[in-house]
Every structure is written in structure tokens, then in C-alpha cells.
Write a protein that holds these residues in place. Structure first.
Motif, mmCIF file in Angstrom:
data_model
loop_
_atom_site.group_PDB
_atom_site.id
_atom_site.type_symbol
_atom_site.label_atom_id
_atom_site.label_comp_id
_atom_site.label_asym_id
_atom_site.label_seq_id
_atom_site.Cartn_x
_atom_site.Cartn_y
_atom_site.Cartn_z
ATOM 1 N N ALA A 156 6.229 19.245 -11.162
ATOM 2 C CA ALA A 156 5.618 19.703 -9.955
ATOM 3 C C ALA A 156 6.678 19.527 -8.920
ATOM 4 C CB ALA A 156 4.638 18.486 -9.529
ATOM 5 N N GLY B 38 1.707 9.916 -5.683
ATOM 6 C CA GLY B 38 0.847 9.052 -5.225
ATOM 7 C C GLY B 38 1.049 8.292 -3.915
ATOM 8 N N GLU C 1 4.252 14.237 2.356
ATOM 9 C CA GLU C 1 3.946 15.741 1.746
ATOM 10 C C GLU C 1 4.908 15.881 0.620
ATOM 11 O OE1 GLU C 1 1.175 17.370 2.269
ATOM 12 O OE2 GLU C 1 1.971 19.238 1.231
ATOM 13 N N PRO C 2 4.578 16.041 -0.523
ATOM 14 C CA PRO C 2 5.486 16.355 -1.364
ATOM 15 C C PRO C 2 6.336 18.058 -0.991
ATOM 16 C CG PRO C 2 3.508 16.355 -2.506
ATOM 17 C CD PRO C 2 3.049 16.142 -0.973
ATOM 18 N N GLU D 29 5.416 14.718 -13.039
ATOM 19 C CA GLU D 29 5.865 14.862 -11.428
ATOM 20 C C GLU D 29 7.044 15.620 -11.285
ATOM 21 O OE1 GLU D 29 4.281 12.440 -13.252
ATOM 22 O OE2 GLU D 29 2.405 12.414 -12.178
ATOM 23 N N PRO E 259 5.197 14.424 -6.016
ATOM 24 C CA PRO E 259 3.885 13.723 -5.842
ATOM 25 C C PRO E 259 3.658 12.566 -6.783
ATOM 26 C CG PRO E 259 3.594 15.750 -6.994
ATOM 27 C CD PRO E 259 5.096 15.832 -6.829
ATOM 28 N N PHE F 20 0.853 -1.359 -0.070
ATOM 29 C CA PHE F 20 0.054 -0.115 -0.120
ATOM 30 C C PHE F 20 1.057 1.298 -0.041
ATOM 31 C CE2 PHE F 20 -2.592 -3.507 1.792
ATOM 32 C CZ PHE F 20 -3.812 -3.372 1.245
ATOM 33 N N PRO F 21 0.144 2.279 -0.468
ATOM 34 C CA PRO F 21 1.048 3.519 -0.505
ATOM 35 C C PRO F 21 1.089 4.423 0.738
ATOM 36 C CG PRO F 21 -0.773 4.009 -1.886
ATOM 37 C CD PRO F 21 -0.616 2.518 -1.499
ATOM 38 N N TYR G 51 -2.519 -1.580 -9.967
ATOM 39 C CA TYR G 51 -1.884 -0.568 -10.767
ATOM 40 C C TYR G 51 -1.800 -1.278 -12.156
ATOM 41 C CZ TYR G 51 -1.397 3.283 -7.654
ATOM 42 O OH TYR G 51 -1.455 4.362 -6.823
#
Ligand SMILES: C[S@@+](CC[C@H](N)C(=O)[O-])C[C@H]1O[C@@H](n2cnc3c(N)ncnc32)[C@H](O)[C@@H]1O
Ligand code: SF4
Ligand code: SF4
Lengths: 218, 351
Positions: free
Chosen positions: B94, B74, B29-30, B91, B72, B24-25, B285
Motif C-alpha cells: 500500500a 492504523g 495521512e499515509p 501495508e 497505513p 493511543f494511535p 491489540y
């Protein structure tokens, strides 16, 4: 709402079911706050639910969304409008807004059910960017889920969300969260006449603020 | 409780939770992290916003004066995110913009983890942001050596799967059979049977992980079916010996055989040496950049003589240069369909 985005084709139906049919009314409330005929940027337009209402109000709309699947649905639904010059759709992440829309500005920036999917840093960036892309006198409208203020309804809201959250996490391995202090965040960016309207027993807010007219000179 | 030991406990609990729920991810915080006292020339590294990854990377970067940008992705680890389309050009853009790094350093060079190569279009990053991308080594523990000897050059590096990592992944992978089989077993045969099945799932998963590189057949069903037959037969026989009724014999035979299949078809997706081509249980995924079974083909006239970017970037070492100095896939068996060679070819000669 990430769960529904993984199968963009069923997003609209799913949203209607989850919201027990109320989502259509909320979309209408959001669109009604945009003046007819104005130039609008819609951030995270998704399948175009709000977009089509804006077009019906004779607005010119620029819609951006990072999800190709969601945009494909929007393009299908809004095909007749795409040729009219009143609608552009961009596959774009929020962090690309400054690059692609550099130098443009809008009467309204609309952001419906998007902030709840973002991290804090992305939300900050999105709000800064939305503010920047407004023309002086323009209005930012953000509409999203919030946790109700009253303790009991807050509890009820969380309980209601729990199964959906679990399912969403199981399938998409991501979560959404309710947004917080939107009015304050708009105020911090210098937006004026910030107003909050509450729907669904306080679990959905539409927050608006307008960009000061003088700021252009400053 | 003193702060140090309480943070040790929460840190330990977090590690344990992440070991068990490894599939699980765990997003963090990015944005920007700073190590030491970086100045305007300090290196800038990028990683995924998977908590476990960020912690491993931070442990190494703590010895340097540098910046770390957390993209980020996910909450997903570097390789799964990049091969799955969640750690790409967008990403990286970002990460640059969310961190405000533009204002902090004078150079414009990002060091990306090597396994981000499948997703990140280096030319497009440069075009959009002005930043140049270089790829470091695969393992963060190899970073110091790379910085000292090779920075900023791309060096050949291939994935490995040492036994410690295999055990870790074996524990992580145990959750699926433990839940998928343990819960129904508990409901049908009582909680004791449920617990036994869950426990056995973990044992089998870890044992499988240990012998994984020595398995005779190809990963997937070729390993799964013989394993299921053997385990089913053995547990059926044991159940007979233990004098359980017919229903019990059937239950144990079927459940343990199913456990064998589940473990065998799922485990390759935990192995960096096989991951992208094992999409059977990757249903969470499913999106990989390359279609299943993709094998790269080099367009020779386009390929630049003697350029060996794809050869170096391939995490399996499956590409090589031929005598005519053109690249080719010489080990199709080894190829993972990860897409790194396609993405990183400077002249788009691979498809
Ligand atoms: C819940 S949907 C809402 C769609 C539409 N506004 C509506 O109300 O029906 C959220 C949308 O935001 C988009 N989105 C999320 N994060 C984004 C980002 N960082 N950049 C651009 N779009 C994003 C998603 O792709 C998705 O289409
Ligand atoms: S040859 Fe295969 S494994 Fe190597 S980089 Fe290309 S796609 Fe990935
Ligand atoms: S990366 Fe492209 S140009 Fe370079 S060797 Fe490989 S195929 Fe040829």
C-alpha cells in the motif's frame, strides 16, 4: 463500524442494532440498484450482507475484503453459493486490486460502508481502481455515511455518533469518518449521470455514476 | 502571534498530548513525503503512520535528499503494528502504491525500519511489487551511521531501553492506573482522593520505569505481587498513623496495592525489551503474529550453513550460530516471541 469488525461473528447483529434495524433496508436499496444477472465486483464485502442480496438477484459476484475474520463469516453464510461458480471471495487489500484483478472488468462495482474507513490516499486509490475495473457503460455504486447538510441535523448526527465513536476508539483505537463530496469525486473521474440518493435523514447516501461507453476507444 | 512561535506552541501541545496519551494511535495521512531535493537515485525509506514516529523520522531524514513512504498502519507505531499484524506485506504494498514512488525513482529498493521485520515478508513484497526490502537500524538516530557504514547490509542490532525513554514510557503508562483507579476513587472518596490517586499513579509509574531494569523478579505478576503487598502494607500503616477510620485504611491499602499490580503488569508491555511476551494488558491489540509464549525452533537440515539472517535480525540477540554453522535459539529467556526470525528466514527453516 470498525468496532463490530473486531468480532466479525457479531458484526451483522451489531449493525442491525446500531442502525435500529434499518440497515437491512439500506442493503436492499444498494442491491436493488444493480441490474439482475450482471457481473459485480464488491469492494469490502465484509460478512457478505450485500453480497447475498446480489446473488439473490442472480448476479455473478467477486467479493474482496482485507479482513480474514469478516470473510470467514461471509464464507460460512454463503457456503452454498461458493460452489456454484457465481461467487469468488478474495482476502485482499484495496491496494492489491490492480494486481489480483488485472485485466478483469465488471458491469457494476459496489462499495458499501468502506470508504468511511479509509484515509484520503486510500480513498483516492479505491475510487481510481473502481473506475478502472468498470467496463465501458458499467456503473459504480458507493454507499456510505455522510454528514447531513442541514446544520441542525448535522449537529444531531454528530451528537448521536459521539458515544459510538468513543466506544469504537476505546476498543479498536481507530475511527471512521463520514465520507464527503462523493458525487464530485465520481464526476472528477469521468463518470457520467452521477446521481445521489439520500436516506436516514440525509446521513446515508447512495451515489452512482456510469462509465462512458466511448472511453474504451480513447 | 508570529507564525514560528505559534507553531512551536502547537507542536509542544501535540508532543505533550502524545506523551500522556501514548498508548493511543495518532494516525497521519499515509503516502509520500519528500526531503531535500531527491532525484531518481535517492533512497526511499518507509515508516508507520504514527504521528510521533513520523516526526522523529522526519527530523533525521531532513538532512538527506530522500523519500519517505508512510504506510497505513492504523496510526500505530512500527513495532506494535508489525508484531500485531498491522504493518506487514499488505501495508508495504500500500505504501508503494499510495505514494506513486514507482514513477519517481529508477531503483527499486526500500529501507524499512528494523522493527518491521516481524510482519513484512520480504520475498512476497518483491514478488508483488518488484521492490526489494532492506532493513535499517532499530533506532532512527542510528540511521546516519548505518547509511554511511553498512547500507544496504543487515547488521546485528538489539533493542535498548535507556532511562530517558523509560521515563517517557512511565508517563505514558501512568494514564491507565490514574484513570482506572483515580476515577472510582474520586467517586467513592471525593475528588481530592481521586486526584491524589491519579497523581500517585503517575509517580509510581515513573519510579517503576526508572528501576525497571534492576527489578529482581521476572516481569509481570512475579514483580507485581510483591510490589502490591509492600505498597499495600505501607499505605495501610500510613493511613493508620494518619488516624483515618477503618474504611479509610481499607480503601488506601486496597487501592495502592491495586496500583502496584497494575503498574507492574502493564509496564513490561511498554518496554521494547519485553513487549511482545507481556500480553496481559495488551487487550487492546491482542493479535500478535506469534502465539503467546512462542519459542522459535530451527529445522537444521533446512537451515543454510553460515547464513545468519535470523541471528542479526533478532532484536534481542537471542539467536546464534552453533559450531555446525546452524542457527539456534540460545537465549530462550530473552526471546520475545516477536516472530522476526521466522518471518525473515529465507528458507522458512524456523517455526
Ligand atoms: C463496515 S464493513 C462493511 C461491510 C459490508 N460491505 C457491509 O456493508 O456490511 C467495511 C469492510 O471494509 C473492509 N475494508 C476496510 N478497509 C479495507 C481495505 N483497505 N482493503 C480491503 N477491505 C477493507 C473491512 O475489512 C470491512 O469488512
Ligand atoms: S528469537 Fe525470539 S526475539 Fe529473537 S527474533 Fe526470534 S522470536 Fe523474536
Ligand atoms: S535465517 Fe534461516 S537459514 Fe538463515 S541461519 Fe537462520 S534458520 Fe538458518
Amino acid at each position: 463500524m470498525k468496532l463490530l469488525e473486531t468480532s466479525a461473528g457479531r458484526y451483522d447483529l451489531g449493525m442491525r442494532m446500531i442502525s435500529l434495524g434499518r440497515i437491512g433496508r439500506l442493503y436492499r436499496q444498494v442491491a436493488d440498484r444493480v441490474n439482475e444477472g450482471s457481473e459485480v465486483l464488491e469492494i469490502g464485502c465484509g460478512t457478505g450482507a450485500v453480497t447475498s442480496l446480489l446473488l439473490a438477484r442472480r448476479c455473478t459476484v467477486t467479493g474482496v475484503d482485507r479482513s480474514k475474520q469478516m470473510l470467514d463469516v461471509a464464507r460460512r453464510k454463503l457456503a452454498p453459493e461458493l460452489g456454484t461458480g457465481r461467487l469468488e471471495l478474495h482476502e485482499l487489500n484495496i491496494t492489491g486490486l490492480d494486481r489480483v484483478l488485472a485485466g478483469r472488468s465488471f458491469d457494476f462495482v459496489v462499495c458499501c460502508l468502506v470508504l468511511s474507513e479509509l484515509s484520503k490516499a486510500e480513498e483516492r486509490f479505491a475510487l481510481d481502481e473502481a473506475y478502472r475495473l468498470l467496463r465501458p457503460g458499467g456503473t459504480l455504486i458507493v454507499a456510505d455515511e455522510v454528514a447531513p447538510a442541514a446544520r441542525l441535523s448535522r449537529l444531531w448526527y454528530q451528537l448521536q455518533r459521539l458515544p459510538l465513536m468513543a466506544l469504537t476508539y476505546a476498543v479498536t483505537q481507530t475511527t471512521t469518518h463520514h465520507t464527503e463530496d462523493l458525487a464530485e469525486k465520481l464526476g472528477q473521474r469521468g463518470l457520467e449521470h452521477v446521481g445521489v440518493e439520500s436516506f436516514h435523514g440525509g446521513s446515508f447516501h447512495i451515489v452512482r455514476g456510469s462509465k462512458c461507453l466511448q472511453q474504451a476507444a480513447a | 502571534m508570529p507564525a514560528a512561535s505559534s507553531s512551536l506552541i502547537t507542536g509542544g501541545l501535540r508532543s505533550a498530548a502524545q506523551l500522556i496519551f501514548r498508548s493511543f494511535p495518532f494516525p497521519v495521512e499515509p503516502g509520500l513525503r519528500t526531503f531535500g531535493n531527491p532525484d531518481r537515485n535517492s533512497p526511499v525509506f518507509v515508516t508507520a503512520n504514527f504521528d510521533h514516529t513520523v516526526r522523529l523520522v522526519s527530523r533525521v531524514l531532513a538532512n538527506y535528499d530522500c523519500y519517505l513512504l508512510i504506510a497505513p498502519t492504523g496510526g500505530v507505531n512500527v513495532w506494535c503494528a508489525s508484531a500485531g499484524g498491522h504493518f506487514g506485506t499488505d501495508e508495504v504494498e500500500a505504501a508503494i502504491k499510495l505514494s506513486g514512488i514507482d514513477k519517481l525513482v529508477d531503483h527499486h529498493r526500500l529501507v524499512l525500519p528494523r522493527l518491521a521485520a516481524p510482519g513484512v515478508n520480504v520475498k512476497e513484497v518483491r514478488h508483488r511489487t518488484g521492490w526489494r526490502v532492506v532493513f535499517g537500524p532499530i533506532e532512527i538516530d542510528d540511521l546516519p551511521q548505518w547509511l554511511e557504514q553498512s547500507f544496504p547490509r543487515l547488521v546485528a542490532d538489539v533493542v535498548s531501553f535507556p532511562w530517558r525513554r523509560r521515563v517517557e514510557m512511565g508517563v505514558g503508562a501512568g494514564l491507565w492506573p490514574a484513570v482506572i483507579l483515580g476515577v472510582p476513587a474520586g467517586l467513592i472518596m471525593g475528588w481530592r482522593a481521586g486526584l491524589a490517586i491519579a497523581g500517585l499513579s503517575y509517580v509510581l509509574s515513573v519510579l517503576f520505569a526508572l528501576v525497571y531494569p534492576r527489578m529482581p523478579a521476572q516481569p509481570g505478576l512475579p514483580q507485581g505481587i510483591p510490589l502490591a503487598v509492600m505498597l499495600g502494607a505501607a499505605s495501610g500503616a500510613l493511613a493508620r498513623l494518619a488516624d483515618v477510620n477503618l474504611w479509610g485504611v481499607i480503601f488506601w491499602t486496597v487501592t495502592i496495592a491495586a496500583m502496584g499490580v497494575l503498574v507492574a503488569i502493564d509496564f513490561p508491555s511498554w518496554s521494547p525489551t519485553d513487549v511482545c511476551k507481556q500480553q496481559l494488558l495488551c487487550f487492546l491489540y491482542p493479535a500478535t503474529l506469534a502465539p503467546a509464549g512462542f519459542l522459535p525452533v530451527v529445522d537444521e537440515p533446512k537451515c543454510i550453513d553460515g547464513c545468519d539472517i535470523c541471528v542479526k535480525v533478532c532484536p534481542k540477540g537471542a539467536m546464534s550460530l552453533k559450531d555446525n554453522h546452524k542457527a539456534t535459539l540460545f537465549d530462550p529467556q530473552g526471546c520475545l516471541s516477536c516472530y522476526a526470525c521466522v518471518q525473515q528466514c529465507p528458507v522458512d527453516a524456523i517455526s
